[in-house]
Motif scaffolding. Structure first.
Motif, mmCIF file in Angstrom:
data_model
loop_
_atom_site.group_PDB
_atom_site.id
_atom_site.type_symbol
_atom_site.label_atom_id
_atom_site.label_comp_id
_atom_site.label_asym_id
_atom_site.label_seq_id
_atom_site.Cartn_x
_atom_site.Cartn_y
_atom_site.Cartn_z
ATOM 1 N N LEU A 47 22.638 98.903 7.324
ATOM 2 C CA LEU A 47 22.942 99.948 8.294
ATOM 3 C C LEU A 47 22.427 99.473 9.642
ATOM 4 N N GLY A 48 23.250 99.600 10.657
ATOM 5 C CA GLY A 48 22.819 99.175 11.982
ATOM 6 C C GLY A 48 23.681 99.802 13.061
ATOM 7 N N ASP A 49 23.171 99.733 14.270
ATOM 8 C CA ASP A 49 23.916 100.264 15.409
ATOM 9 C C ASP A 49 25.238 99.523 15.574
ATOM 10 N N TYR A 50 26.220 100.237 16.094
ATOM 11 C CA TYR A 50 27.491 99.601 16.409
ATOM 12 C C TYR A 50 27.465 99.290 17.906
ATOM 13 N N ASP A 51 26.919 98.140 18.217
ATOM 14 C CA ASP A 51 26.874 97.638 19.584
ATOM 15 C C ASP A 51 26.730 96.120 19.502
ATOM 16 N N GLN A 52 26.628 95.467 20.647
ATOM 17 C CA GLN A 52 26.561 94.012 20.653
ATOM 18 C C GLN A 52 25.410 93.502 19.791
ATOM 19 N N SER A 53 24.236 94.051 19.995
ATOM 20 C CA SER A 53 23.064 93.598 19.244
ATOM 21 C C SER A 53 23.175 93.935 17.768
ATOM 22 N N GLY A 54 23.592 95.150 17.445
ATOM 23 C CA GLY A 54 23.692 95.562 16.048
ATOM 24 C C GLY A 54 24.649 94.710 15.242
ATOM 25 N N VAL A 55 25.784 94.388 15.824
ATOM 26 C CA VAL A 55 26.779 93.564 15.131
ATOM 27 C C VAL A 55 26.246 92.146 14.941
ATOM 28 N N HIS A 56 25.588 91.613 15.966
ATOM 29 C CA HIS A 56 25.057 90.254 15.858
ATOM 30 C C HIS A 56 23.824 90.187 14.970
ATOM 31 N N MET A 57 23.018 91.244 14.933
ATOM 32 C CA MET A 57 21.873 91.271 14.019
ATOM 33 C C MET A 57 22.357 91.175 12.578
ATOM 34 N N PHE A 58 23.410 91.925 12.281
ATOM 35 C CA PHE A 58 23.963 91.909 10.927
ATOM 36 C C PHE A 58 24.435 90.507 10.567
ATOM 37 N N SER A 59 25.241 89.885 11.415
ATOM 38 C CA SER A 59 25.788 88.568 11.081
ATOM 39 C C SER A 59 24.687 87.504 11.014
ATOM 40 N N SER A 60 23.700 87.586 11.895
ATOM 41 C CA SER A 60 22.596 86.627 11.884
ATOM 42 C C SER A 60 21.747 86.782 10.623
ATOM 43 N N LEU A 61 21.426 88.023 10.271
ATOM 44 C CA LEU A 61 20.649 88.292 9.067
ATOM 45 C C LEU A 61 21.398 87.804 7.836
ATOM 46 N N ALA A 62 22.665 88.172 7.733
ATOM 47 C CA ALA A 62 23.461 87.783 6.573
ATOM 48 C C ALA A 62 23.552 86.257 6.463
ATOM 49 N N GLU A 63 23.843 85.607 7.550
ATOM 50 C CA GLU A 63 24.000 84.147 7.533
ATOM 51 C C GLU A 63 22.715 83.456 7.056
ATOM 52 N N ASP A 64 21.578 83.861 7.601
ATOM 53 C CA ASP A 64 20.325 83.194 7.249
ATOM 54 C C ASP A 64 19.855 83.536 5.838
#
Length: 169
Positions: A47-64
């Motif tokens: 669960l995360g905010d729908y904004d630039q940071s929230g979308v990138h946090m999700f992809s960065s977390l998932a990738e790592d």
């Protein structure tokens, strides 16, 4: 929000963890270790905010986390549960313009904070996401096993079967 999510997770035997901002590699490694410790494929609901940071946090977390898990020979999958553009429209959530100072790519034209989801709707979304991946037959078998064990324990404590219940031997 975290206490509510913890309570929902406990209903299903699922752990809930909260991060803050862009987690460092040590935190992501710890998340991967927790995810693979059960020895089976793991799905992480995010669960995360729908904004630039929230979308990138999700992809960065998932990738790592996926990379750490892969290195250990385990499979981890990520699913963004909230906030999504569909939820913004469906629940008429409040929006704001994307931050002009955040240069990360973002396909949305408006942003929404996770906290904008009313608690009852958030709970329903999370329960729905969990139940979508739960094996109903296995769940029913577990409930039947629990009831049989409960009955056997009561009989042993009482020395006899409960009224209206067959004896387990």
């Amino acid at each position: 929000m975290v206490p509510q999510l913890v309570r929902i997770g406990e209903e299903f035997g699922i752990s809930c963890f909260s991060g803050g901002g862009f987690d460092g590699l040590a935190g992501k490694h710890d998340a991967a270790v927790r995810a693979i410790s059960g020895g089976r494929r793991t799905r992480i609901l995010h669960l995360g905010d729908y904004d630039q940071s929230g979308v990138h946090m999700f992809s960065s977390l998932a990738e790592d986390v996926i990379a750490f898990a892969d290195a250990a020979g385990a499979e981890v999958e990520f699913q963004r549960v909230a906030v999504t553009p569909e939820q913004i429209a469906t629940y008429n959530l409040p929006t704001a313009s994307p931050k002009a100072t955040d240069r990360r790519s973002f396909s949305g034209t408006a942003t929404t904070q996770t906290e904008a989801l009313p608690p009852d709707i958030l709970a329903a979304i999370v329960r729905g996401a969990i139940e979508a991946h739960r094996d109903h037959d296995i769940h029913c078998q577990a409930l039947a096993r629990e009831e049989a064990e409960r009955r056997m324990i009561r009989e042993r404590l009482n020395g006899r079967p409960e009224p209206g219940q067959p004896s387990t031997g």
